[in-house]
Design an enzyme around this catalytic site. Structure first.
Site, mmCIF file in Angstrom:
data_model
loop_
_atom_site.group_PDB
_atom_site.id
_atom_site.type_symbol
_atom_site.label_atom_id
_atom_site.label_comp_id
_atom_site.label_asym_id
_atom_site.label_seq_id
_atom_site.Cartn_x
_atom_site.Cartn_y
_atom_site.Cartn_z
ATOM 1 N N GLY A 1 0.817 -1.272 0.034
ATOM 2 C CA GLY A 1 -0.036 -0.050 0.163
ATOM 3 C C GLY A 1 0.849 1.267 0.148
ATOM 4 N N LEU A 2 0.502 2.125 0.765
ATOM 5 C CA LEU A 2 1.036 3.570 0.857
ATOM 6 C C LEU A 2 1.399 4.118 -0.717
ATOM 7 C CD1 LEU A 2 3.784 2.882 3.538
ATOM 8 C CD2 LEU A 2 1.688 4.055 3.660
ATOM 9 N N CYS A 3 0.527 3.926 -1.526
ATOM 10 C CA CYS A 3 0.503 4.635 -2.734
ATOM 11 C C CYS A 3 -0.577 5.328 -3.107
ATOM 12 C CB CYS A 3 1.230 3.586 -3.723
ATOM 13 S SG CYS A 3 0.288 2.150 -3.665
ATOM 14 N N GLY A 4 -1.232 6.165 -2.216
ATOM 15 C CA GLY A 4 -2.359 6.612 -2.532
ATOM 16 C C GLY A 4 -3.743 5.981 -2.893
#
Lengths: 138, 287
Positions: B86-89
């Protein structure tokens, strides 16, 4: 002067060459074939060999290729190849070394797939050497 | 009300988070630059191959080659490409939302999924979809072999008539800030009309069309899947870079706010201490 048309040589890594040309000669699977402007649409596969392009200004460019496919449309010829190098870019020493190595492999008794690979490598190396001699005669 | 110590601790906490987001941003930026270069180099070849195969498909009788043959679509396959992390908007959420809407629209038809990336595997795996392939850690070191693997499975399912139509669902790379969710049919192959000459006569083939297609189509599928994997990977890195950039920016804002609050509180405390001392000494004077 002949009518000109577009030539594109594209490899998976880049658009190698793009120009207006008068004539191109390609290493088709069934022998060399020449293409001029207004050629009827056709598609064929290419084998190891030399691509020779006559440019608009009557210069001639040579490329060594390891094969691919060409699509000919009346005003544009697109060559998609696995690899291709312009003659002036070929490293002669490396080609000679590759040839020598392939010959050594062929001399040794190895498995069938190795022999096929060596033969292919040999053909590619010999082709490069042949093409480079077009621009750098000894 | 928060004490001075509480605020100090929060500032330290946010700073730590910021260090992480900044590091993630740097890593993503490096990977992004590399990926962007590969995709920009891969596109011309892939696009031209796409066109050539499309032209041939347009020109030929579709029954000449099994991978051109159109069947009534009763079983639909989706190759859904998400990220492992994750951590990609909204990168993963967008893909999943779009894919789900698409699947819902296939009412009455069987749908089978091939999932690439942990996020998709997690999401669709839990919701009772029929999954015929899960691929994790695909992007760690992306190579042509992986495209091969996917090509094998979709070509086989199509030829064995387990699937009648196969789509790719992926993020197409536009820029670091923008990726477009794209749905693209990969099999059967969609014909493309050559726009150059509208009154085009037939193509000639040497040796013959079927032989050429036999060589061309596996290569075409391979290159297409390879390109799509690269598109997704580049998009992911771009999205992560942007998301982490924003996160770093946001934590800066929070730190500023907290520091302001901290200073105010400190000021107030000092003021009240001085008041106490002054009033104390006043009281002493009076006695």
């Amino acid at each position: 002067m002949d009518k000109v048309f577009d030539l594109e040589i594209i490899t998976p890594l880049s658009v190698l060459y793009k120009a207006k040309i008068q004539h191109v000669r390609l290493p088709g699977v069934a022998g060399y074939l020449g293409i001029k402007a207004g050629h009827e649409p056709f598609v064929t596969t290419l084998t190891i060999g030399e691509i020779k392009a006559n440019l608009e200004n009557n210069d001639v460019k040579y490329f060594a290729t390891s094969g691919g496919i060409v699509e000919v449309l009346p005003n544009i010829t697109t060559i998609l190849v696995e690899t291709a190098e312009e003659a002036t870019e070929i490293n002669l020493e490396r080609a000679l070394y590759a040839k020598e190595r392939a010959e050594r492999r062929l001399a040794e008794k190895t498995t069938k797939t190795d022999i096929n690979r060596a033969k292919l490598a040999l053909a590619k190396a010999e082709n490069r050497i042949k093409v480079i001699k077009k621009v750098k005669p000894e | 009300m928060a004490s001075l110590r509480d605020i100090k601790q929060r500032i330290a906490g946010v700073k730590k988070t910021q260090q992480i987001t900044r590091a993630l941003k740097m890593v993503a930026a490096v990977k992004f630059r590399k990926a962007q270069q590969s995709i920009l180099q891969a596109r011309p070849y892939a696009n031209r191959l796409n066109e050539i195969v499309g032209h041939i498909a347009h020109d030929l009788d579709r029954n000449l080659h099994p991978l051109l043959a159109e069947r009534a679509p009763a079983r639909i396959g989706y190759v859904i490409i998400t990220a492992d992390q994750g951590l990609c908007g909204s990168f993963n959420a967008n893909i999943i939302r779009r894919a789900e809407a698409e699947i819902r629209a296939q009412e009455g038809n069987d749908v089978e999924l091939i999932l690439i990336g942990k996020k998709g595997v997690d999401y669709f795996g839990k919701r009772g979809y029929k999954v015929i392939g899960n691929y994790l850690k695909f992007f760690k070191d992306l190579s042509f072999k992986q495209a091969d693997e996917i090509e094998d499975i979709i070509r086989e399912s199509y030829l064995k008539e387990q699937l009648d139509r196969i789509y790719l669902v992926y993020n197409e790379f536009k820029s670091a800030m923008r990726q477009d969710v794209t749905i693209e049919q990969i099999l059967p192959i969609i014909p493309i009309i050559p726009d150059e000459s509208k009154n085009l006569v037939e193509f000639n083939f040497e040796p013959d069309a079927v032989k050429i297609l036999d060589v061309l189509i596996p290569r075409y599928l391979n290159v297409k899947i390879w390109r799509v994997l690269l598109e997704s990977y580049t998009s992911e890195m771009g999205a992560r870079m942007t998301a982490m950039e924003n996160a770093t920016e946001n934590s800066n804002n929070i730190i500023n706010d907290l520091t302001l609050e901290y200073n105010k509180l400190r000021q107030e405390k000092i003021t009240s201490e001085i008041l106490e001392i002054v009033s104390g000494s006043e009281a002493l004077k009076g006695s």
